[in-house]
Design a protein around this motif. Structure first.
Motif, PDB file in Angstrom:
ATOM      1  N   ASP A   1       0.828  -1.213   0.000  1.00  0.00           N
ATOM      2  CA  ASP A   1       0.000   0.000   0.000  1.00  0.00           C
ATOM      3  C   ASP A   1       0.861   1.261   0.000  1.00  0.00           C
ATOM      4  N   ARG A   2       1.935   1.230   0.763  1.00  0.00           N
ATOM      5  CA  ARG A   2       2.803   2.405   0.852  1.00  0.00           C
ATOM      6  C   ARG A   2       3.494   2.673  -0.484  1.00  0.00           C
ATOM      7  N   LEU A   3       3.996   1.616  -1.120  1.00  0.00           N
ATOM      8  CA  LEU A   3       4.686   1.793  -2.390  1.00  0.00           C
ATOM      9  C   LEU A   3       3.729   2.214  -3.510  1.00  0.00           C
ATOM     10  N   VAL A   4       2.538   1.640  -3.513  1.00  0.00           N
ATOM     11  CA  VAL A   4       1.527   2.029  -4.507  1.00  0.00           C
ATOM     12  C   VAL A   4       1.191   3.510  -4.368  1.00  0.00           C
ATOM     13  N   ALA A   5       0.988   3.952  -3.117  1.00  0.00           N
ATOM     14  CA  ALA A   5       0.668   5.364  -2.881  1.00  0.00           C
ATOM     15  C   ALA A   5       1.818   6.263  -3.330  1.00  0.00           C
ATOM     16  N   ARG A   6       3.040   5.847  -3.020  1.00  0.00           N
ATOM     17  CA  ARG A   6       4.211   6.651  -3.397  1.00  0.00           C
ATOM     18  C   ARG A   6       4.340   6.750  -4.919  1.00  0.00           C
ATOM     19  N   TYR A   7       4.173   5.643  -5.594  1.00  0.00           N
ATOM     20  CA  TYR A   7       4.323   5.636  -7.045  1.00  0.00           C
ATOM     21  C   TYR A   7       3.211   6.429  -7.729  1.00  0.00           C
ATOM     22  N   ALA A   8       1.957   6.205  -7.308  1.00  0.00           N
ATOM     23  CA  ALA A   8       0.836   6.919  -7.920  1.00  0.00           C
ATOM     24  C   ALA A   8       0.977   8.425  -7.728  1.00  0.00           C
ATOM     25  N   ALA A   9       1.394   8.822  -6.527  1.00  0.00           N
ATOM     26  CA  ALA A   9       1.564  10.249  -6.254  1.00  0.00           C
ATOM     27  C   ALA A   9       2.689  10.834  -7.100  1.00  0.00           C
ATOM     28  N   ALA A  10       3.809  10.128  -7.171  1.00  0.00           N
ATOM     29  CA  ALA A  10       4.955  10.621  -7.943  1.00  0.00           C
ATOM     30  C   ALA A  10       4.620  10.710  -9.427  1.00  0.00           C
ATOM     31  N   ALA A  11       3.906   9.723  -9.940  1.00  0.00           N
ATOM     32  CA  ALA A  11       3.521   9.755 -11.346  1.00  0.00           C
ATOM     33  C   ALA A  11       2.598  10.927 -11.631  1.00  0.00           C
ATOM     34  N   GLY A  12       1.636  11.148 -10.729  1.00  0.00           N
ATOM     35  CA  GLY A  12       0.738  12.281 -10.906  1.00  0.00           C
ATOM     36  C   GLY A  12       1.459  13.616 -10.844  1.00  0.00           C
ATOM     37  N   GLU A  13       2.369  13.739  -9.885  1.00  0.00           N
ATOM     38  CA  GLU A  13       3.133  14.985  -9.749  1.00  0.00           C
ATOM     39  C   GLU A  13       4.023  15.239 -10.961  1.00  0.00           C
TER      40      GLU A  13
ATOM     41  N   VAL B   1       2.519  -1.374 -13.581  1.00  0.00           N
ATOM     42  CA  VAL B   1       3.621  -1.623 -12.656  1.00  0.00           C
ATOM     43  C   VAL B   1       3.039  -2.215 -11.379  1.00  0.00           C
ATOM     44  N   SER B   2       3.541  -3.373 -10.972  1.00  0.00           N
ATOM     45  CA  SER B   2       3.024  -4.065  -9.792  1.00  0.00           C
ATOM     46  C   SER B   2       4.076  -4.076  -8.687  1.00  0.00           C
ATOM     47  N   PHE B   3       3.609  -4.039  -7.441  1.00  0.00           N
ATOM     48  CA  PHE B   3       4.514  -3.985  -6.290  1.00  0.00           C
ATOM     49  C   PHE B   3       4.279  -5.156  -5.358  1.00  0.00           C
ATOM     50  N   HIS B   4       5.375  -5.558  -4.679  1.00  0.00           N
ATOM     51  CA  HIS B   4       5.274  -6.603  -3.659  1.00  0.00           C
ATOM     52  C   HIS B   4       6.170  -6.214  -2.488  1.00  0.00           C
ATOM     53  N   ALA B   5       6.236  -7.095  -1.511  1.00  0.00           N
ATOM     54  CA  ALA B   5       6.973  -6.781  -0.283  1.00  0.00           C
ATOM     55  C   ALA B   5       8.458  -6.583  -0.527  1.00  0.00           C
ATOM     56  N   TYR B   6       9.000  -7.214  -1.541  1.00  0.00           N
ATOM     57  CA  TYR B   6      10.435  -7.116  -1.806  1.00  0.00           C
ATOM     58  C   TYR B   6      10.815  -5.816  -2.505  1.00  0.00           C
ATOM     59  N   ASN B   7       9.829  -5.040  -2.974  1.00  0.00           N
ATOM     60  CA  ASN B   7      10.147  -3.767  -3.618  1.00  0.00           C
ATOM     61  C   ASN B   7      10.484  -2.695  -2.596  1.00  0.00           C
ATOM     62  N   THR B   8      11.176  -1.649  -3.063  1.00  0.00           N
ATOM     63  CA  THR B   8      11.664  -0.587  -2.186  1.00  0.00           C
ATOM     64  C   THR B   8      11.303   0.777  -2.753  1.00  0.00           C
ATOM     65  N   ASP B   9      11.558   1.807  -1.943  1.00  0.00           N
ATOM     66  CA  ASP B   9      11.383   3.175  -2.422  1.00  0.00           C
ATOM     67  C   ASP B   9      12.284   3.437  -3.623  1.00  0.00           C
ATOM     68  N   GLY B  10      13.468   2.840  -3.611  1.00  0.00           N
ATOM     69  CA  GLY B  10      14.378   2.999  -4.733  1.00  0.00           C
ATOM     70  C   GLY B  10      13.800   2.461  -6.030  1.00  0.00           C
ATOM     71  N   ASP B  11      13.030   1.371  -5.944  1.00  0.00           N
ATOM     72  CA  ASP B  11      12.373   0.832  -7.130  1.00  0.00           C
ATOM     73  C   ASP B  11      11.363   1.829  -7.691  1.00  0.00           C
ATOM     74  N   VAL B  12      10.592   2.435  -6.791  1.00  0.00           N
ATOM     75  CA  VAL B  12       9.616   3.438  -7.224  1.00  0.00           C
ATOM     76  C   VAL B  12      10.329   4.573  -7.948  1.00  0.00           C
ATOM     77  N   ASP B  13      11.383   5.076  -7.341  1.00  0.00           N
ATOM     78  CA  ASP B  13      12.129   6.196  -7.923  1.00  0.00           C
ATOM     79  C   ASP B  13      12.722   5.813  -9.277  1.00  0.00           C
ATOM     80  N   ALA B  14      13.179   4.560  -9.399  1.00  0.00           N
ATOM     81  CA  ALA B  14      13.781   4.110 -10.657  1.00  0.00           C
ATOM     82  C   ALA B  14      12.745   4.079 -11.781  1.00  0.00           C
ATOM     83  N   VAL B  15      11.537   3.644 -11.478  1.00  0.00           N
ATOM     84  CA  VAL B  15      10.487   3.605 -12.495  1.00  0.00           C
ATOM     85  C   VAL B  15      10.130   5.020 -12.937  1.00  0.00           C
ATOM     86  N   ILE B  16       9.946   5.919 -11.974  1.00  0.00           N
ATOM     87  CA  ILE B  16       9.598   7.301 -12.312  1.00  0.00           C
ATOM     88  C   ILE B  16      10.707   7.939 -13.147  1.00  0.00           C
ATOM     89  N   SER B  17      11.947   7.743 -12.755  1.00  0.00           N
ATOM     90  CA  SER B  17      13.078   8.314 -13.501  1.00  0.00           C
ATOM     91  C   SER B  17      13.110   7.775 -14.929  1.00  0.00           C
TER      92      SER B  17
END
Length: 313
Positions: free
Chosen positions: A219-231, A279-295
């Motif tokens: 839930d945390r990673l999904v929220a972070r990614y969706a927010a970053a993509a929108g921003e 883009v799908s997330f699981h427990a093994y993903n990190t904030d760094g993964d989110v940032d890498a996708v956005i970048s």
């Protein structure tokens, strides 16, 4: 079960559509497996009704859409928990209340979220559920699961069956059908044994982590990614409300298949459904993964002058 399809077919084959209840209500967000199996029941007398996505918000499917078509003629309401195309998470508890009030069964397809967080079939009140190990349960194809609400089991005798659907398969009887009192009456043939060992290892791993912990991380990673993509100005098709989205987020693209290939070159593994980048997330993903996708998305957008990434209006 060897697949979700096997579980759905076993239940569908046990139903009769000759009585006053012959309608099956299918929502717009179903995976083809669920929809096609119920469409196949039309030759047995089923009548298909559609719960349509909102015209002004095509990536949402509110309860009102089901309310408009579920009635005293409805027998079954198949429903995906999370849509594979846009990440929309359905209000299953609300749908169960609505359907049960009108005498209909609910068949939950949880394939797109099982393993990404906890689930309680008793609390939801669903009558049937299928899922499988291929996605968030971290194992291979070949192992699915069918749940049937206990008090319903003995009402149903599937015609899609096999020797494992007997009281004692190793009695090798060929003169009659006997039906177990448990949900194993819905089984058919020999299961894929090697796949079962992989499934057990994956389930044990997730049990050690804990599904509550997994759910919180996802839930945390999904929220972070969706927010970053929108921003970043990208067009996010997955609902913004946290209770209406699952473990996957879809960003609209101009050319989804091309974008998947270009991201893979940058080390980002994603998929597409139509022109939606998933883009799908699981427990093994990190904030760094989110940032890498956005970048990577922003880099492709700038490099190709927005040739593959759709921007929000």
């Amino acid at each position: 079960m060897p697949s979700a399809s096997a579980g759905i077919n076993a239940v569908a084959s046990a139903l009769t559509f000759a009585g006053p209840r012959s309608h099956v209500v299918i929502g717009d967000f179903e995976f083809p497996t669920m929809a096609q199996i119920w469409l196949a029941q039309e030759r047995r007398g089923a009548s298909i009704r559609r719960a349509r996505a909102a015209s002004l918000s095509p990536d949402t499917l509110p309860l009102e859409a089901y309310d408009a078509v579920i009635d005293e003629r409805t027998l079954m309401v198949p429903a995906t928990h999370v849509c594979f195309r846009n990440g929309h998470k359905s209000d299953i508890a609300g749908l169960v209340r609505l359907s049960h009030d009108r005498g209909a069964y609910v068949f939950l397809d949880d394939y797109q979220r099982t393993g990404s967080g906890p689930i309680d079939v008793h609390a939801l009140g669903v009558d049937f559920m299928v899922t499988g190990c291929l996605k968030y349960l971290l194992a291979a194809a070949g192992i699915g699961f069918l749940y049937v609400r206990r008090e319903l089991i003995e009402r149903f005798e599937p015609t899609v069956t096999g020797w494992f659907g007997r009281v004692n398969p190793f009695a090798f009887r060929i003169d009659e059908l006997d039906w177990p009192a448990g949900a194993n009456r819905f089984e058919s043939g020999t299961p894929p044994v090697p796949n079962a060992y992989a499934a057990l290892a994956a389930l044990e791993l997730l049990d050690r982590i804990g599904y509550d912990v997994v759910g919180q991380q996802v839930d945390r990673l999904v929220a972070r990614y969706a927010a970053a993509a929108g921003e970043a100005g990208l067009l996010v098709r997955t609902p913004a409300a946290s209770d209406r989205r699952g473990p996957l987020v879809v960003v609209q693209s101009v050319d989804g298949p091309a974008l998947v290939q270009k991201l893979a070159v940058r080390g980002v593994i994603a998929s597409c459904r139509g022109n939606g980048l998933r883009v799908s997330f699981h427990a093994y993903n990190t904030d760094g993964d989110v940032d890498a996708v956005i970048s990577a998305l922003l880099a492709e957008s700038a490099l190709l002058e927005r040739g593959t990434v759709a921007r929000a209006p």
